[in-house]
Write a protein that holds these residues in place. Structure first.
Motif, PDB file in Angstrom:
ATOM      1  N   UNK A 155       0.820  -1.198  -0.104  1.00 49.66           N
ATOM      2  CA  UNK A 155      -0.319   0.428  -0.218  1.00 49.66           C
ATOM      3  C   UNK A 155       0.913   1.661  -0.416  1.00 49.66           C
ATOM      4  N   UNK A 156       0.232   2.070  -1.071  1.00 47.65           N
ATOM      5  CA  UNK A 156       1.782   3.468  -1.132  1.00 47.65           C
ATOM      6  C   UNK A 156       0.572   4.602  -0.379  1.00 47.65           C
ATOM      7  N   UNK A 157       0.806   5.413   0.605  1.00 45.67           N
ATOM      8  CA  UNK A 157      -0.420   6.260   1.198  1.00 45.67           C
ATOM      9  C   UNK A 157       0.013   7.516   0.671  1.00 45.67           C
ATOM     10  N   UNK A 158      -0.596   8.665   0.174  1.00 47.18           N
ATOM     11  CA  UNK A 158      -0.074   9.988  -0.073  1.00 47.18           C
ATOM     12  C   UNK A 158      -0.975  10.871   1.083  1.00 47.18           C
ATOM     13  N   UNK A 159      -0.403  11.864   1.343  1.00 50.76           N
ATOM     14  CA  UNK A 159      -0.641  12.516   2.355  1.00 50.76           C
ATOM     15  C   UNK A 159       0.142  13.826   1.746  1.00 50.76           C
ATOM     16  N   UNK A 160      -1.463  14.512   2.008  1.00 51.94           N
ATOM     17  CA  UNK A 160      -0.706  16.093   0.746  1.00 51.94           C
ATOM     18  C   UNK A 160      -0.227  17.273   2.474  1.00 51.94           C
ATOM     19  N   UNK A 161       1.038  17.065   2.228  1.00 53.51           N
ATOM     20  CA  UNK A 161       2.168  18.055   3.058  1.00 53.51           C
ATOM     21  C   UNK A 161       1.269  19.026   3.744  1.00 53.51           C
ATOM     22  N   UNK A 162       0.562  20.394   2.943  1.00 49.97           N
ATOM     23  CA  UNK A 162      -0.060  21.164   3.538  1.00 49.97           C
ATOM     24  C   UNK A 162      -1.694  21.141   4.305  1.00 49.97           C
ATOM     25  N   UNK A 163      -2.001  19.691   3.834  1.00 46.98           N
ATOM     26  CA  UNK A 163      -3.200  19.863   4.371  1.00 46.98           C
ATOM     27  C   UNK A 163      -2.654  17.800   4.989  1.00 46.98           C
ATOM     28  N   UNK A 164      -2.580  17.210   6.333  1.00 48.24           N
ATOM     29  CA  UNK A 164      -2.535  16.215   6.449  1.00 48.24           C
ATOM     30  C   UNK A 164      -3.272  15.189   6.035  1.00 48.24           C
ATOM     31  N   UNK A 165      -4.864  15.939   7.149  1.00 44.01           N
ATOM     32  CA  UNK A 165      -6.094  14.653   6.839  1.00 44.01           C
ATOM     33  C   UNK A 165      -6.188  14.653   5.374  1.00 44.01           C
ATOM     34  N   UNK A 166      -5.201  14.867   4.528  1.00 35.83           N
ATOM     35  CA  UNK A 166      -5.447  14.802   2.434  1.00 35.83           C
ATOM     36  C   UNK A 166      -4.625  13.957   2.536  1.00 35.83           C
ATOM     37  N   UNK A 167      -5.874  12.374   2.929  1.00 37.57           N
ATOM     38  CA  UNK A 167      -4.552  11.237   2.049  1.00 37.57           C
ATOM     39  C   UNK A 167      -4.872  10.225   1.683  1.00 37.57           C
ATOM     40  N   UNK A 168      -4.681  10.097   0.155  1.00 37.70           N
ATOM     41  CA  UNK A 168      -5.171   8.851  -0.466  1.00 37.70           C
ATOM     42  C   UNK A 168      -3.983   8.015  -0.659  1.00 37.70           C
ATOM     43  N   UNK A 169      -4.297   6.160  -0.269  1.00 41.21           N
ATOM     44  CA  UNK A 169      -4.277   4.819  -0.260  1.00 41.21           C
ATOM     45  C   UNK A 169      -4.215   4.877  -1.797  1.00 41.21           C
ATOM     46  N   UNK A 170      -2.562   4.211  -2.477  1.00 42.16           N
ATOM     47  CA  UNK A 170      -3.271   3.338  -3.233  1.00 42.16           C
ATOM     48  C   UNK A 170      -3.044   1.810  -3.313  1.00 42.16           C
ATOM     49  N   UNK A 171      -3.054   0.844  -3.695  1.00 43.20           N
ATOM     50  CA  UNK A 171      -2.895  -0.778  -3.767  1.00 43.20           C
ATOM     51  C   UNK A 171      -2.555  -1.232  -4.691  1.00 43.20           C
ATOM     52  N   UNK A 172      -1.171  -0.993  -4.621  1.00 44.30           N
ATOM     53  CA  UNK A 172      -0.118  -1.478  -5.279  1.00 44.30           C
ATOM     54  C   UNK A 172       0.104  -3.439  -5.567  1.00 44.30           C
ATOM     55  N   UNK A 173      -0.622  -4.061  -6.292  1.00 49.38           N
ATOM     56  CA  UNK A 173      -0.585  -5.591  -7.008  1.00 49.38           C
ATOM     57  C   UNK A 173       1.116  -5.694  -6.806  1.00 49.38           C
ATOM     58  N   UNK A 174       1.109  -6.824  -7.773  1.00 52.80           N
ATOM     59  CA  UNK A 174       2.240  -7.341  -8.019  1.00 52.80           C
ATOM     60  C   UNK A 174       2.114  -7.539  -9.743  1.00 52.80           C
ATOM     61  N   UNK A 175       3.192  -7.170 -10.237  1.00 56.97           N
ATOM     62  CA  UNK A 175       2.698  -6.757 -11.889  1.00 56.97           C
ATOM     63  C   UNK A 175       2.030  -5.840 -12.120  1.00 56.97           C
ATOM     64  N   UNK A 176       1.842  -4.661 -11.250  1.00 54.84           N
ATOM     65  CA  UNK A 176       1.413  -3.356 -12.146  1.00 54.84           C
ATOM     66  C   UNK A 176       2.182  -1.690 -11.768  1.00 54.84           C
ATOM     67  N   UNK A 177       1.255  -1.338 -12.237  1.00 59.52           N
ATOM     68  CA  UNK A 177       3.264   0.160 -13.239  1.00 59.52           C
ATOM     69  C   UNK A 177       1.933   1.259 -12.163  1.00 59.52           C
ATOM     70  N   UNK A 178       2.500   1.691 -11.155  1.00 60.94           N
ATOM     71  CA  UNK A 178       1.637   3.416 -10.990  1.00 60.94           C
ATOM     72  C   UNK A 178       3.128   4.379 -11.422  1.00 60.94           C
ATOM     73  N   UNK A 179       1.950   5.542 -11.390  1.00 60.51           N
ATOM     74  CA  UNK A 179       3.039   6.361 -12.614  1.00 60.51           C
ATOM     75  C   UNK A 179       1.809   7.675 -11.530  1.00 60.51           C
TER      76      UNK A 179
END
Length: 246
Positions: A166-190
């Motif tokens: 799981x890759x988690x994204x957190x806004x630097x100026x608004x830490x309450x704003x987060x999004x988790x990305x599920x990265x399965x095997x053999x997937x590509x994230x951009x």
């Protein structure tokens, strides 16, 4: 491995439970796989929709086949398997890792690398010639950071092999704003734009690894990371950002 006992009241829950008709997950020692019979939408791999502008963050499942995954792992393992896992990185971001930069591949794997680059960067963009190969142990993790603008440009692409995470994204100026990305095997994230510059990203520890309430068990993970070179002009709002690599 993701438990099939979870129940999530969202269409995106298809990304983490077994009984869905569109696709299924199989319990495996190194994580899980998504049945090739159906291609799930990219949005199913993000915990929240509409947070990023279009194309700021993409997760493309099944970007390589199992055979291609094995070929990539076999070639890079000839070198990284001789290295010990390190407890700390020079930038203080990565724990439980070993790494190398690789610019030459056998013919089969070179085709895969070029496919990654074409998908992420298109035909005309100049790309750093080497691929960052990051081998992270099952106990390894990556702390929140923004990749330093002095080391790479706007677009960063990573191919995930062997294990889910799981890759988690957190806004630097608004830490309450987060999004988790599920990265399965053999997937590509951009990632590009807002996801690349305005949010920190991290790979969660095994014991913290959940996606939409479902446990995502970690194993050894190898990622192949491709980056644009540093642009001559960096937008003013992004000049102060610094960090490491994921």
């Amino acid at each position: 491995m993701i438990s099939s006992s979870c129940s999530v009241a969202s269409s995106r829950a298809r990304a983490c439970w077994c009984a869905n008709k569109a696709f299924s997950y199989c319990h495996r020692r190194i994580g899980y796989k998504i049945a090739r019979s159906s291609q799930p939408p990219e949005a199913d791999f993000l915990s929240a929709a509409g947070v990023f502008p279009a194309d700021s963050l993409r997760v493309i499942p099944h970007f390589v086949t199992q055979a291609e995954e094995s070929s990539l792992v076999a070639e890079c393992s000839k070198y990284v398997d001789r290295l010990p896992y390190q407890s700390g990185h020079w930038d203080g971001v990565i724990v439980g890792y070993r790494e190398t930069e690789k610019s030459r591949w056998n013919a089969q794997n070179e085709e895969i690398v070029q496919r990654i680059r074409k998908e992420a960067f298109g035909e005309q963009v100049q790309i750093r010639p080497s691929v960052h190969v990051l081998d992270m142990s099952s106990e390894g993790y990556i702390k929140p950071h923004v990749d330093a603008v002095k080391f790479c440009g706007e677009v960063i692409a990573g191919l995930s092999l062997l294990s889910s995470c799981v890759m988690r994204f957190t806004h630097e100026k608004n830490p309450e704003l987060t999004v988790d990305a599920l990265l399965p095997p053999r997937s590509l994230y951009i990632m590009r734009g807002d996801a690349r510059y305005l949010y920190t990203h991290e790979i969660l520890k095994d014991q913290e690894s959940f996606f939409m309430g479902c446990r995502v068990r970690r194993g050894r993970r190898i990622s192949f990371i491709c980056r644009e070179p540093v642009p001559r002009i960096v937008p003013e709002d992004w000049r102060s950002l610094s960090g490491g690599a994921s």
